[in-house]
Design a protein around this motif. Structure first.
Motif, PDB file in Angstrom:
ATOM      1  N   UNK A  76     -53.145  63.093  40.621  1.00 24.60           N
ATOM      2  CA  UNK A  76     -53.497  61.874  41.363  1.00 24.60           C
ATOM      3  C   UNK A  76     -52.249  61.307  42.039  1.00 24.60           C
ATOM      4  N   UNK A  77     -51.638  62.127  42.891  1.00 26.28           N
ATOM      5  CA  UNK A  77     -50.431  61.692  43.588  1.00 26.28           C
ATOM      6  C   UNK A  77     -50.316  62.459  44.894  1.00 26.28           C
ATOM      7  N   UNK A  78     -49.485  61.949  45.776  1.00 25.01           N
ATOM      8  CA  UNK A  78     -49.239  62.606  47.058  1.00 25.01           C
ATOM      9  C   UNK A  78     -47.803  63.128  47.083  1.00 25.01           C
ATOM     10  N   UNK A  79     -47.445  63.771  48.170  1.00 23.01           N
ATOM     11  CA  UNK A  79     -46.090  64.316  48.291  1.00 23.01           C
ATOM     12  C   UNK A  79     -45.034  63.226  48.170  1.00 23.01           C
ATOM     13  N   UNK A  80     -45.207  62.125  48.890  1.00 23.83           N
ATOM     14  CA  UNK A  80     -44.181  61.086  48.848  1.00 23.83           C
ATOM     15  C   UNK A  80     -44.199  60.323  47.536  1.00 23.83           C
ATOM     16  N   UNK A  81     -45.361  60.220  46.890  1.00 23.40           N
ATOM     17  CA  UNK A  81     -45.391  59.642  45.557  1.00 23.40           C
ATOM     18  C   UNK A  81     -44.627  60.493  44.572  1.00 23.40           C
ATOM     19  N   UNK A  82     -44.794  61.810  44.672  1.00 21.07           N
ATOM     20  CA  UNK A  82     -44.050  62.715  43.795  1.00 21.07           C
ATOM     21  C   UNK A  82     -42.544  62.595  44.033  1.00 21.07           C
ATOM     22  N   UNK A  83     -42.153  62.411  45.277  1.00 23.45           N
ATOM     23  CA  UNK A  83     -40.728  62.222  45.569  1.00 23.45           C
ATOM     24  C   UNK A  83     -40.212  60.943  44.919  1.00 23.45           C
ATOM     25  N   UNK A  84     -41.001  59.868  44.998  1.00 22.95           N
ATOM     26  CA  UNK A  84     -40.588  58.600  44.394  1.00 22.95           C
ATOM     27  C   UNK A  84     -40.444  58.741  42.885  1.00 22.95           C
ATOM     28  N   UNK A  85     -41.386  59.436  42.262  1.00 26.05           N
ATOM     29  CA  UNK A  85     -41.322  59.656  40.818  1.00 26.05           C
ATOM     30  C   UNK A  85     -40.115  60.515  40.466  1.00 26.05           C
ATOM     31  N   UNK A  86     -39.897  61.583  41.232  1.00 26.00           N
ATOM     32  CA  UNK A  86     -38.769  62.480  40.953  1.00 26.00           C
ATOM     33  C   UNK A  86     -37.438  61.748  41.058  1.00 26.00           C
ATOM     34  N   UNK A  87     -37.304  60.886  42.051  1.00 21.89           N
ATOM     35  CA  UNK A  87     -36.059  60.122  42.193  1.00 21.89           C
ATOM     36  C   UNK A  87     -35.824  59.219  40.987  1.00 21.89           C
ATOM     37  N   UNK A  88     -36.896  58.660  40.433  1.00 21.15           N
ATOM     38  CA  UNK A  88     -36.743  57.764  39.288  1.00 21.15           C
ATOM     39  C   UNK A  88     -36.588  58.529  37.975  1.00 21.15           C
ATOM     40  N   UNK A  89     -37.329  59.614  37.820  1.00 18.86           N
ATOM     41  CA  UNK A  89     -37.307  60.383  36.573  1.00 18.86           C
ATOM     42  C   UNK A  89     -36.235  61.469  36.588  1.00 18.86           C
ATOM     43  N   UNK A  90     -35.336  61.420  37.534  1.00 17.32           N
ATOM     44  CA  UNK A  90     -34.280  62.419  37.678  1.00 17.32           C
ATOM     45  C   UNK A  90     -33.443  62.550  36.406  1.00 17.32           C
ATOM     46  N   UNK A  91     -32.868  63.725  36.231  1.00 12.21           N
ATOM     47  CA  UNK A  91     -31.941  63.958  35.125  1.00 12.21           C
ATOM     48  C   UNK A  91     -30.501  63.631  35.516  1.00 12.21           C
ATOM     49  N   UNK A  92     -30.266  63.295  36.764  1.00 14.45           N
ATOM     50  CA  UNK A  92     -28.922  62.939  37.219  1.00 14.45           C
ATOM     51  C   UNK A  92     -28.558  61.533  36.737  1.00 14.45           C
ATOM     52  N   UNK A  93     -27.283  61.318  36.444  1.00 16.77           N
ATOM     53  CA  UNK A  93     -26.842  60.046  35.891  1.00 16.77           C
ATOM     54  C   UNK A  93     -25.589  59.528  36.599  1.00 16.77           C
ATOM     55  N   UNK A  94     -25.565  58.212  36.790  1.00 17.57           N
ATOM     56  CA  UNK A  94     -24.398  57.520  37.336  1.00 17.57           C
ATOM     57  C   UNK A  94     -23.782  56.719  36.186  1.00 17.57           C
ATOM     58  N   UNK A  95     -22.691  57.217  35.668  1.00 22.46           N
ATOM     59  CA  UNK A  95     -22.036  56.621  34.503  1.00 22.46           C
ATOM     60  C   UNK A  95     -20.822  55.799  34.942  1.00 22.46           C
ATOM     61  N   UNK A  96     -20.190  55.068  34.026  1.00 21.33           N
ATOM     62  CA  UNK A  96     -18.956  54.358  34.381  1.00 21.33           C
ATOM     63  C   UNK A  96     -17.880  55.279  34.955  1.00 21.33           C
ATOM     64  N   UNK A  97     -17.867  56.543  34.553  1.00 20.33           N
ATOM     65  CA  UNK A  97     -16.883  57.484  35.116  1.00 20.33           C
ATOM     66  C   UNK A  97     -17.093  57.670  36.615  1.00 20.33           C
ATOM     67  N   UNK A  98     -18.352  57.639  37.053  1.00 16.44           N
ATOM     68  CA  UNK A  98     -18.629  57.750  38.485  1.00 16.44           C
ATOM     69  C   UNK A  98     -17.984  56.588  39.238  1.00 16.44           C
ATOM     70  N   UNK A  99     -18.153  55.385  38.725  1.00 15.80           N
ATOM     71  CA  UNK A  99     -17.589  54.213  39.397  1.00 15.80           C
ATOM     72  C   UNK A  99     -16.058  54.238  39.359  1.00 15.80           C
ATOM     73  N   UNK A 100     -15.487  54.794  38.309  1.00 15.25           N
ATOM     74  CA  UNK A 100     -14.031  54.920  38.245  1.00 15.25           C
ATOM     75  C   UNK A 100     -13.523  55.858  39.334  1.00 15.25           C
ATOM     76  N   UNK A 101     -14.320  56.864  39.657  1.00 11.61           N
ATOM     77  CA  UNK A 101     -13.910  57.842  40.669  1.00 11.61           C
ATOM     78  C   UNK A 101     -14.225  57.390  42.089  1.00 11.61           C
ATOM     79  N   UNK A 102     -15.091  56.372  42.236  1.00 10.64           N
ATOM     80  CA  UNK A 102     -15.533  55.958  43.573  1.00 10.64           C
ATOM     81  C   UNK A 102     -15.375  54.446  43.726  1.00 10.64           C
TER      82      UNK A 102
END
Length: 760
Positions: A76-102
């Motif tokens: 019960x989803x569309x292509x762009x809904x799946x993209x929105x879910x994937x962006x939120x449920x991603x396994x990628x993480x922005x940690x304090x180390x990221x902010x230290x580097x950027x």
């Protein structure tokens, strides 16, 4: 297996261009959905997550607000809904180390695409005065910083509390309660930038600022007019409803400056035949010039009035007010003026009239193509006139259908997120909580930016969204934000707004729709309201992205305790512990939510809010009836050698979230800085396909704004019109260029000239 985020910003200097497509969805959409989902989540998590989207025991899609029927598909989803879910449920993480580097200066050079691809933010982050980088901060310290700044203000009206349409009913109710207990109605929201014009027009004419139709009405309609909307990209599940309506015999008229693949043919991925062959949707395509819609509907109304037996005289007599004044104005509609305003032919308009007169049940759907012009409110009033003439409000298969964008933008307004609240709402709120809400109006989005610019506002708090990326006049807005003493963003992921800060800044990471929400009172759920006024629960099923995240209701409750202290008798701690206690209070304050918790328990699919015009043909307006209106016909006047630009989304985009650099249906690949221009207009301007041009907007005060380096794409848009993606083109929209009455930015009618780009 999930992939890593891009290390550097992709080069977008030479986008590839192919002919536009003539069908939406199908096998290519399924393939793209799986590719994006697996890159963000991996195979197992993709299945675990997508099978819960929009299910009765699952979570509401964080994308658009299109409703679900009682019977749900497994997918019960569309292509762009799946993209929105994937962006939120991603396994990628922005940690304090990221902010230290950027450092922030580095983040400010990055594209919105790159920022969003980095992943979920894992800890609260703080940018102190004069610092170059965000650093991790405890929640306690973060709330103390907010309290320091808010309590130091000379007036509560120096604070702004912005809300994104993703915010749940429970969080929105708490935020507006806190703001009013603090002492301000400064509650701008994303609706100020999209359907405020719809609400303004509908409240005046039918007495409620929401659509009057259900999914079942669409399925029963004889005629559906889709005006200023691209459902194939912005509301893809709407195509299923249109397909079902067509199968039942409905006709569809599309009114748009651009041909859109989704309205030409829909390849429904839920069926084998649909996947490969699809269904033709549009019966009549009216390729209207930008801003010509009011003129079109006014002339159609004149022609209806001239047709014997076409007006529903009983409905007009019993249920409407202002008919004679309206009819006099409509009879003055001029063919030549209408043809000039719309760019249509007489034969096209006469064919549309035939379809209108043959229909006993008509629905008009619209989106930003109608709401973001100077004359948007009178345009939508004219749509209402069109429907009232033939009794097409308050009966099955007929009505108004403003299609909302974000998943709970309508619910947030219902919960009281509004800078101009109704006195009855404030009375109920004050009675329930023993507070004294301010009665003077607050600031909407445009007025908030002006207040920051002029030093009238000093603290900016955003519950979700990407305020800097979504708003007009980018340079003015960013300069205004930098004048704030404190900017606070409740966010799941990075966006441009985190790089454009006040003297101090906080990023408060929150749970998303996909995340499990467990408080001391047990596992929680939240609720949302869809575009058709149905309220239902949303329950995340994934472990939170970090143990350091707080839910949106918890963030508001803890902020309120830090700011208001012992002086507040509101049970903020109880609200954080158990969201059912919030819903109990909503039930006593907001009409239509009586027995809120019990009704959710009785029906997992939720319930419909009352709608007097739809349910009983009762119109709670100032006159007690549906109001015909009579306004002068307006349409943009464009000087010689100029074009009228509309800003729009690509298919790899949802609002300001950029999922990728392609716009598959329009034939664009690998870049976003493109401008779509009719070949004849391009030839007249000496612009070859593939040339690079600067877009320069011209405002009535003589000021100019420039967006450099756009590749010209010869495209079958309406003559005299052009189109380009936002947020890249928001810089061209003057802050003062807004719709009358609603004050919505006029992002769909920007006068531009195209100048050849200079070599770098």
């Amino acid at each position: 297996m999930a992939s890593k985020p891009p290390a550097g910003d992709p080069v977008q200097d030479a986008p590839q261009v192919a002919p536009p497509q003539h069908a939406a969805a199908g096998l290519s959409a399924v393939a793209h959905t799986l590719k994006i989902s697996q890159a963000q989540m991996g195979v197992r998590r993709t299945a675990q997550t997508l099978l819960k989207v929009n299910q009765k025991d699952g979570f509401d899609c964080p994308g658009c607000a299109w409703p679900e029927g009682d019977k749900r598909h497994v997918a019960e989803f569309c292509e762009n809904g799946a993209k929105a879910v994937a962006e939120e449920a991603t396994l990628r993480r922005v940690t304090p180390d990221f902010f230290a580097a950027h450092p922030v200066a580095d983040l400010a050079t990055r594209s919105g695409y790159w920022l969003g691809q980095q992943g979920r933010i894992t800890q609260p982050m703080y940018l102190s005065e004069g610092a170059e980088r965000y650093e991790a901060v405890t929640w306690e310290r973060a709330f103390a910083i907010i309290a320091e700044e808010l309590t130091a203000l000379s007036s509560p009206d120096e604070a702004l509390f912005y809300t994104s349409g993703r915010t749940s009913n429970e969080a929105a109710f708490l935020l507006q309660l806190f703001a009013r207990e603090f002492g301000t109605n400064n509650l701008p929201d994303c609706s100020n930038m999209c359907h405020e014009s719809s609400g303004s027009a509908l409240n005046e004419t039918i007495g409620i600022g929401k659509g009057s139709v259900s999914l079942e009405d669409l399925h029963q309609a004889d005629l559906i007019v889709v005006a200023g909307q691209n459902p194939g990209t912005n509301h893809p599940r709407m195509l299923s409803a249109l397909e079902k309506a067509k199968a039942s015999g409905a006709k569809i008229i599309s009114v748009n400056p651009l041909p859109e693949a989704g309205l030409e043919r829909f390849k429904n991925p839920q069926t084998p035949q649909g996947m490969f062959k699809g269904a033709a949707l549009t019966d009549l395509f009216l390729q209207i010039r930008i801003g010509g819609d009011q003129a079109l509907f006014r002339l159609l109304n004149k022609l209806i009035l001239r047709t014997e037996g076409a007006v529903d005289e009983e409905f007009v007599r019993e249920h409407t007010h202002g008919y004679e004044e309206f009819a006099a104005a409509a009879r003055d509609a001029d063919w030549d003026e209408t043809l000039a305003a719309t760019g249509l032919t007489r034969a096209e308009i006469e064919r549309a009239l035939e379809m209108v007169l043959a229909s006993e049940r008509t629905i008009v759907c619209w989106a930003m193509g109608l709401t973001q012009h100077k004359h948007s409110v009178p345009t939508i009033r004219e749509v209402v006139n069109f429907l009232l003439l033939r009794g097409n409000i308050g009966r099955p298969g007929a009505g108004v259908c403003p299609v909302r964008g974000h998943s709970n933008v309508q619910g947030d307004r219902t919960m009281g997120i509004f800078e101009r609240p109704a006195p009855a709402f404030l009375d109920a709120l004050d009675k329930e909580f023993g507070i004294v809400s301010p009665r003077h109006h607050g600031f909407d989005v445009v007025r908030s930016i002006q207040a920051l610019r002029d030093g009238e506002a000093k603290v900016f708090f955003a519950m979700g969204g990407n305020f800097v990326g979504a708003t007009p006049d980018t340079e003015v807005t960013e300069a205004a934000m930098r004048r704030a003493r404190l900017t606070v963003h409740v966010s799941t992921k990075l966006n441009r707004s985190h790089a454009v800060t006040g003297t101090r800044a906080l990023i408060l990471p929150t749970l998303g729709r996909t995340d499990k929400d467990v408080q001391s009172g047990g596992k929680q759920f939240v609720t949302v309201e869809d575009s058709m006024g149905l309220v239902h629960a949303s329950r995340g099923n994934l472990p939170p992205a970090s143990p350091h995240l707080l839910s949106e209701p918890a963030i508001v409750a803890r902020m309120a305790r830090a700011v208001l202290g012992a002086a507040s008798a509101t049970p903020w701690e109880e609200f954080e512990k158990d969201y059912a206690t919030i819903r109990d209070r909503i039930a006593r304050v907001v009409p239509g939510f009586e027995n809120f918790n019990a009704r959710l328990a009785a029906d997992p699919g939720g319930f419909a809010l009352p709608h007097a015009p739809r349910d009983e043909r009762r119109f709670p307006t100032a006159t007690g009836k549906a109001n015909f209106t009579a306004a002068p016909v307006e349409y943009p006047s464009v000087p010689e050698g100029r074009l009228l630009l509309q800003t729009l989304r690509s298919h790899d985009q949802y609002n300001t979230t950029i999922y990728g650099l392609d716009d598959r249906y329009r034939g664009i690949k690998g870049g976003r800085r493109v401008v779509l221009v009719h070949p004849d207009d391009a030839e007249a301007l000496g612009l070859a396909d593939g040339a690079y041009t600067d877009l320069v907007s011209e405002w009535k005060d003589g000021s100019e704004r420039r967006a450099p380096g756009f590749r010209v794409v010869h495209y079958p848009t309406a003559r005299g019109c052009a189109a380009a993606y936002y947020p890249e083109t928001n810089v061209l929209v003057p802050l003062e260029s807004t719709a009358d009455v609603s004050n919505t930015p006029a992002s769909k009618s920007v006068i531009v000239r195209l100048e050849q780009s200079q070599p770098a």
